[in-house]
Design a protein around this motif. Structure first.
Motif: not given
Length: 387
Positions: A307-315, A326-331, A354-363
């Motif tokens: 999943e991916g998202t955009k966070v408006d933060q420079s630090g 709000h996460w959106k499905i990238l794959l 986007i500038n952040v991604i989340k990799l989820t592995i099952f299980p």
């Protein structure tokens, strides 16, 4: 202190010693090894006692010894950890470190790098011609990063010497000069900090895909659920890894079903999963994802989701900053194979910059490397002022 920092000079990220005034007893490249220093009281070379570190001769001429390190990842340095393990009667008693940021190709440094990769360095010291070359880059005038400091001998209670770098001296740097006064030995040097990539390096990004999560391009780990057998930061390291410990591997989930079944799509019916969140070095648009399960032959995940998202933060971004994002499905959830590079390109959804991604592995299981290829949404970098 090192938990959220990267060793910018270790061998695993490409750090190299490209010059040393003297390496008679032990080669300076040992300084950058990730392995713990070893000591065998009965082991000798033809030049003397074998030591796991960098050790010079007892100096009998004017001056002091020094070496030049090409950093594996250019960046800002927060602190140094200098280990004198096993150098009890022969450690270097004093040290200073200087640095420089070199944007363009330097023929002298290129020549020195080639010279220092040829064969064993034990029993050797720099020639007159090599000193003449090193004089051309005026390394003695580089910025002072760590002023003249005392080092403890290599006993258990005095071997670790940690030095915080003043904020005004943190860089960024591409090369370091390590000075020891006047001679002696050091086992390891680590330079912990944050990567930096000058915006000029991204000038061709419109025509070439970048690995947006790579350490070398400013990627960093925000958080993860489990890291029992391997650190999440390994996912964004250079190279493919040599052993399973070079990747990210979780413990086996205790909530996995006693008897496994699959759903109508062929995926395992599991309630548990593990994840890691990665900050991209730059705001970018993803077009290709590679999940490398190299060496994970019987312990790779059944499937993955990104999943991916955009966070408006420079630090810095921490997990709490992502609670309401709000996460959106990238794959979408996709099966992967073990001990290979699993490449997804046509499957990647267009979710914008986007500038952040989340990799989820099952299980659960292990992944060696994560590559997220794409183009920059904006020029410049988002990580130039992390320190």
């Amino acid at each position: 202190m090192e938990a959220n920092m990267i060793d910018l000079i270790c061998e695993n990220v490409g750090g190299k010693v490209i010059f040393a005034s003297d390496e008679f007893f032990a080669a300076a490249q040992n300084l950058l090894s990730l392995k713990k220093p070893k000591f065998d009281p009965d082991s000798y070379t033809e030049y003397g006692k074998e030591m796991d570190g960098w050790e010079t001769r007892r100096k009998r001429t004017i001056g002091h010894d020094f070496c030049i390190i090409k950093m594996g990842i250019s960046g800002f340095i927060d602190h140094f950890c200098i280990d004198t393990a096993h150098f009890t009667g022969n450690h270097a008693p004093r040290v200073s470190i200087q640095g420089i940021y070199i944007r363009s190709e330097c023929e002298v440094l290129k020549w020195l790098e080639h010279e220092w990769q040829n064969g064993s360095r034990i029993g050797k010291f720099a020639s007159k011609a090599q000193f003449e070359q090193i004089d051309k880059i005026q390394s003695e005038s580089w910025q002072m990063v760590l002023p003249f400091s005392l080092l403890g001998p290599g006993y258990d209670d005095t071997k670790l010497n940690v030095f915080q770098v003043e904020k005004s001296a943190r860089g960024p740097f591409t090369h370091l000069r390590v000075n020891i006064f006047p001679d002696g030995g050091i086992a390891r040097i680590k330079a912990f900090g944050q990567p930096f990539m000058h915006k000029s390096k991204f000038s061709d990004s419109k025509h070439h895909l970048l690995d947006l999560v790579s350490l070398k391009n400013g990627g960093s780990i925000i958080g993860s659920t489990n890291s029992h057998y391997g650190k999440p930061i390994n996912l964004i390291m250079p190279g493919r890894g040599k052993v399973m410990g070079d990747g990210w591997e979780t413990a086996r989930r205790l909530d996995r079903p006693a008897i496994l079944t699959v759903d109508e799509r062929g995926f395992m019916n599991v309630t548990g999963k593990e994840w890691v969140i990665v900050r991209l070095g730059n705001l970018g648009k993803v077009s290709k994802i590679l999940i490398d399960t190299n060496l994970f032959k019987g312990n790779f995940p059944e499937s993955v989701e990104v999943e991916g998202t955009k966070v408006d933060q420079s630090g810095d971004i921490v997990e709490s900053d992502l609670e309401n994002c709000h996460w959106k499905i990238l794959l979408i959830r996709s099966k992967v194979l073990g001990h290979c590079e699993n490449i997804f390109e046509r499957e990647i959804a267009d979710i914008g910059p986007i500038n952040v991604i989340k990799l989820t592995i099952f299980p659960d299981g292990g992944v060696m490397r994560l590559r997220v290829h794409g183009s920059l949404a904006t020029q410049g970098t988002t990580f130039e002022s992390k320190l």
